[in-house]
Design an enzyme around this catalytic site. Structure first.
Site, short mmCIF file in Angstrom:
data_model
loop_
_atom_site.label_atom_id
_atom_site.label_comp_id
_atom_site.label_asym_id
_atom_site.label_seq_id
_atom_site.Cartn_x
_atom_site.Cartn_y
_atom_site.Cartn_z
N LYS A 57 0.84 -1.20 0.00
CA LYS A 57 0.00 0.00 0.00
C LYS A 57 0.87 1.25 0.00
CE LYS A 57 -4.31 -0.99 1.93
NZ LYS A 57 -5.25 -1.11 3.02
N PHE A 174 -16.94 10.89 9.36
CA PHE A 174 -18.29 10.59 8.85
C PHE A 174 -18.32 10.45 7.34
CE2 PHE A 174 -18.68 12.99 12.81
CZ PHE A 174 -19.48 12.15 13.56
N GLU A 177 -17.90 6.50 1.36
CA GLU A 177 -17.10 6.09 0.21
C GLU A 177 -17.82 6.57 -1.06
OE1 GLU A 177 -15.90 1.96 0.47
OE2 GLU A 177 -15.46 2.22 2.59
N LYS A 232 -20.53 8.83 16.69
CA LYS A 232 -20.21 8.12 15.46
C LYS A 232 -21.06 6.86 15.29
CE LYS A 232 -18.47 6.48 11.87
NZ LYS A 232 -18.63 7.06 10.55
N LEU A 278 -33.87 6.39 2.15
CA LEU A 278 -35.11 5.62 2.04
C LEU A 278 -35.08 4.81 0.74
CD1 LEU A 278 -38.08 7.84 3.31
CD2 LEU A 278 -36.92 5.94 4.46
N ALA A 280 -35.18 1.71 -0.93
CA ALA A 280 -35.46 0.29 -0.64
C ALA A 280 -34.75 -0.58 -1.67
CB ALA A 280 -36.95 0.04 -0.69
N GLY A 285 -24.53 -2.74 3.02
CA GLY A 285 -23.35 -3.59 3.21
C GLY A 285 -22.17 -2.68 3.45
N CYS A 288 -18.65 -0.72 7.04
CA CYS A 288 -19.00 0.10 8.20
C CYS A 288 -20.36 -0.18 8.81
CB CYS A 288 -18.83 1.56 7.84
SG CYS A 288 -17.09 1.93 7.51
N LYS A 291 -20.92 -3.83 10.40
CA LYS A 291 -20.07 -4.15 11.57
C LYS A 291 -20.27 -3.14 12.69
CE LYS A 291 -16.19 -1.27 10.89
NZ LYS A 291 -15.76 -0.20 11.78
N1 NAI Z 1 -14.19 3.31 5.01
C1 NAI Z 1 -14.90 4.36 5.38
O1 NAI Z 1 -15.64 4.91 4.57
C2 NAI Z 1 -14.85 4.89 6.77
C3 NAI Z 1 -14.21 4.22 7.77
N2 NAI Z 1 -14.28 4.68 9.06
C4 NAI Z 1 -13.56 3.97 10.11
O2 NAI Z 1 -12.18 4.20 9.89
C5 NAI Z 1 -11.41 3.08 10.28
C6 NAI Z 1 -10.57 2.61 9.10
O3 NAI Z 1 -11.44 2.14 8.11
P1 NAI Z 1 -10.94 1.82 6.63
O4 NAI Z 1 -10.01 2.89 6.19
O5 NAI Z 1 -12.14 1.54 5.85
O6 NAI Z 1 -10.11 0.47 6.89
P2 NAI Z 1 -9.05 -0.21 5.93
O7 NAI Z 1 -9.00 -1.63 6.32
O8 NAI Z 1 -9.31 0.17 4.52
O9 NAI Z 1 -7.66 0.48 6.33
C7 NAI Z 1 -7.00 0.27 7.53
C8 NAI Z 1 -5.51 0.44 7.27
O10 NAI Z 1 -4.81 0.40 8.50
C9 NAI Z 1 -3.58 -0.29 8.30
N3 NAI Z 1 -3.08 -0.75 9.59
C10 NAI Z 1 -3.56 -1.75 10.38
N4 NAI Z 1 -2.84 -1.83 11.51
C11 NAI Z 1 -1.88 -0.87 11.45
C12 NAI Z 1 -0.85 -0.45 12.32
N5 NAI Z 1 -0.66 -1.01 13.51
N6 NAI Z 1 -0.06 0.57 11.92
C13 NAI Z 1 -0.25 1.17 10.72
N7 NAI Z 1 -1.21 0.81 9.86
C14 NAI Z 1 -2.03 -0.18 10.22
C15 NAI Z 1 -3.96 -1.42 7.35
O11 NAI Z 1 -2.84 -1.96 6.70
C16 NAI Z 1 -4.91 -0.68 6.41
O12 NAI Z 1 -4.22 -0.11 5.32
C17 NAI Z 1 -12.42 2.05 10.80
O13 NAI Z 1 -12.55 2.23 12.18
C18 NAI Z 1 -13.70 2.45 10.10
O14 NAI Z 1 -14.85 2.03 10.79
C19 NAI Z 1 -14.92 5.82 9.39
C20 NAI Z 1 -15.57 6.55 8.43
C21 NAI Z 1 -15.58 6.15 7.05
O1 UGA Z 2 -18.67 4.87 9.10
C1 UGA Z 2 -18.51 4.79 7.92
O2 UGA Z 2 -17.61 4.18 7.40
C2 UGA Z 2 -19.45 5.45 6.97
O3 UGA Z 2 -20.58 4.55 6.74
C3 UGA Z 2 -21.55 5.03 5.82
O4 UGA Z 2 -20.95 5.30 4.55
P1 UGA Z 2 -20.68 4.17 3.45
O5 UGA Z 2 -20.60 2.85 4.12
O6 UGA Z 2 -19.55 4.66 2.63
O7 UGA Z 2 -21.92 4.16 2.47
P2 UGA Z 2 -23.45 4.60 2.54
O8 UGA Z 2 -23.68 5.60 1.49
O9 UGA Z 2 -23.88 4.93 3.91
O10 UGA Z 2 -24.16 3.24 2.09
C4 UGA Z 2 -24.08 2.11 2.93
C5 UGA Z 2 -24.92 0.99 2.36
O11 UGA Z 2 -26.30 1.32 2.43
C6 UGA Z 2 -26.94 1.09 1.20
N1 UGA Z 2 -28.05 2.06 1.08
C7 UGA Z 2 -27.82 3.39 1.23
C8 UGA Z 2 -28.86 4.27 1.14
C9 UGA Z 2 -30.16 3.82 0.90
O12 UGA Z 2 -31.15 4.58 0.82
N2 UGA Z 2 -30.36 2.49 0.75
C10 UGA Z 2 -29.33 1.59 0.84
O13 UGA Z 2 -29.56 0.36 0.72
C11 UGA Z 2 -25.83 1.28 0.16
O14 UGA Z 2 -26.15 0.61 -1.02
C12 UGA Z 2 -24.65 0.68 0.88
O15 UGA Z 2 -24.62 -0.72 0.71
C13 UGA Z 2 -22.10 6.36 6.33
O16 UGA Z 2 -23.03 6.88 5.38
C14 UGA Z 2 -20.97 7.37 6.56
O17 UGA Z 2 -21.49 8.57 7.09
C15 UGA Z 2 -19.96 6.76 7.53
O18 UGA Z 2 -18.86 7.63 7.73
#
Ligand code: NAI
Ligand code: UGA
Length: 466
Positions: A57, A174, A177, A232, A278, A280, A285, A288, A291
């Protein structure tokens, strides 16, 4: 405010932000959250070193190649790398000297349990601690069970030469993706969870980090650690509940011969309900929402407040039922059995404009149809490389036409624009039987029916009276 949120008066929102100051920042974890955060912080003018334990990465990001598909990220990386203000490394020593350290590592669901695996957060804190100077601020951004921040602070102080001089804030993220950059630099709000005697200084430093977005009027709320952590997970629980609510209505609509799309449109006109979330269909999935609601239930249980969140069990169950309903509809369209049938699946990502396949409803349905005896071919505009890598047992096609060739039924499971743009008449020439099931209620029934297809959708009468 980007998502059209209405705002009630918020007494805790502070004003009088500092002027932009370029800071030295480290970002630990460069996944969906960290890579975007690091690039955005550099783009705001800060000098950023981003650290990840995954050398592949780091290498890709350092070369300006985003390891994920996120709209605009490649361009942003290129721009930020060109300034010399953004670097990537696996060496924690590079974090030394930074003013602020962001923890952005993953908190996945523990295998076989509902609870979150916070071990990556603690490992990151332990690796960071020896490199922390006397007055640096560590900021947690990962989504964590309430109570984690206080434990992270203990761990940091135990490992840092500066001991009790180490400071921590929890600043949950917040972003969505597909809109990650926009959501990082122009969020609906910032939340700072702070603690202890240094709280004012910590808030002031975070205000410097986010000076540019704050200057545009983004609300900023200051809370204690626990409230910030809970903001959150409760936001994600609310969003999941809203989706499962409309999907519960879809179940009733299916039983009653009613139309959930019309129902959602009608109830959404009430401002108190609103149209957003909303949609449907196949349900939520991703890495986030699923889980996070499970981890929230698990944590509430540990705190003795499990009754408060039992409804989330239903939210989860309704969500998962949509996937089996989809498989049942596919079976029905194939004359009562999937054995020996050819199923085309349009979509592998958990949502459009992302290549994230974590807990993807589309891939779950594809796998279930495969297990039910069908030959399944999956297409996705962006997620095929990762899907092929993670699920090599499934069959994939690089074009929509190739995926649909000879299909007995086409399942539309991720609402990419590419699928809305399909010419149904042209695709009809490719399939064996022109049957489509719209798992996202995103296609135009009239167009498909007009081209001679049988169109079915989740939560809508058959045929749809559109
Ligand atoms: N994906 C999203 O849209 C969002 C995620 N979050 C939260 O942010 C956090 C991260 O989520 P993602 O970025 O989706 O996960 P991810 O799995 O894509 O990335 C996590 C990264 O951390 C690295 N990592 C793991 N252990 C490490 C260590 N000890 N030192 C340095 N790097 C390390 C991994 O190699 C990986 O690249 C989670 O808690 C998630 O719930 C919050 C908002 C949005
Ligand atoms: O904690 C996180 O990681 C993030 O989780 C979600 O963001 P994200 O998972 O990127 O995507 P969403 O746009 O929320 O969609 C989540 C799922 O819900 C589904 N969805 C969304 C909206 C809807 O009306 N119906 C529906 O089935 C989408 O298809 C998708 O599978 C939250 O929207 C973010 O605010 C938050 O930061």
């Amino acid at each position: 405010m980007r998502r059209g949120a209405t705002s009630a008066p918020r007494p805790a929102v502070a004003t009088g932000y500092s002027r932009p100051v370029a800071l030295r920042i480290s970002v630990v974890g460069t996944g969906y959250l960290g890579a975007v955060h690091a690039a955005c912080m550099a783009d705001l003018g800060h000098t950023v070193v981003a650290i990840d334990v995954d050398p592949a990465k780091v290498e890709a990001l350092a070369a300006g190649r985003a390891p994920i598909f996120e709209p605009g990220l490649d361009e942003l990386l290129e721009r930020a790398l060109a300034t010399g203000r953004l670097t990537f490394t696996s060496d924690y020593a590079a974090a030394a000297g930074a003013d602020v350290h962001f923890i952005c590592v993953g908190t996945p669901q523990r295998r076989g349990e509902n609870a979150a695996d916070t071990s990556y957060v603690f490992a990151a804190a332990e690796s960071l601690a020896p490199h922390l100077g006397a007055s640096t601020l560590v900021v947690g951004k990962s989504t964590v069970p309430v109570g984690t921040a206080a434990r992270v602070l203990e761990r940091l102080r135990r490992g840092a030469p500066a001991g009790d001089g180490v400071r921590l804030a929890w600043n949950p993220e917040f972003l969505r993706e597909g809109f990650a950059i926009e959501d990082t630099v122009a969020p609906d709000r910032f939340v700072y969870g702070v603690d202890g005697d240094t709280a004012d200084a910590d808030v002031a430093l975070l205000d410097q980090v986010y000076a540019a977005p704050l200057a545009t009027g983004t609300p900023r709320l200051v809370t204690d650690f626990a409230t910030a952590e809970l903001v959150k997970v409760s936001a994600n629980a609310f969003l999941a509940t809203k989706i499962s609510f409309i999907n519960a209505m879809a179940e009733v609509c299916e039983a009653a011969g009613a139309d959930v799309v019309a129902l959602a449109e009608a109830i959404g006109h009430d401002d108190r309900i609103g149209h957003k979330f909303l949609g449907a269909g196949l349900g939520f999935g991703g890495g986030c929402l699923p889980k996070d609601i499970r981890a929230f239930m698990a944590r509430a249980g540990e705190l003795g407040a499990d009754q408060a969140l039992t409804f989330l069990r239903e939210v989860d169950a309704i969500n998962l039922r949509r996937r089996s309903r989809m498989v049942d509809l596919a079976r029905a369209e194939c004359g009562g059995t999937l054995i020996g049938k050819k199923v085309a699946v349009l979509g592998a990502a958990f949502k459009p404009n992302s290549d994230d396949i974590r807990d993807s409803p589309a891939l779950d349905v594809a796998r279930a149809a495969h297990l039910a005896g069908a030959t399944v071919t999956v297409h996705d505009p962006k997620a095929l490389p990762v899907a092929r890598r993670v699920h090599p047992d499934m069959s994939y096609a690089d074009t929509i036409e190739a995926a649909c060739e000879g299909a007995d039924v086409v399942l539309h499971l991720t609402e990419w624009k590419d699928y809305r743009d399909i010419d149904p008449a042209a695709l009809k020439a490719v399939v064996s039987s022109p049957h489509i099931i719209d798992g996202r209620n995103a296609l135009d029934p009239a167009r498909w029916r007009g081209a001679g297809w049988t169109y079915r959708a989740l939560g809508r009468p058959h045929p749809v009276v559109a």
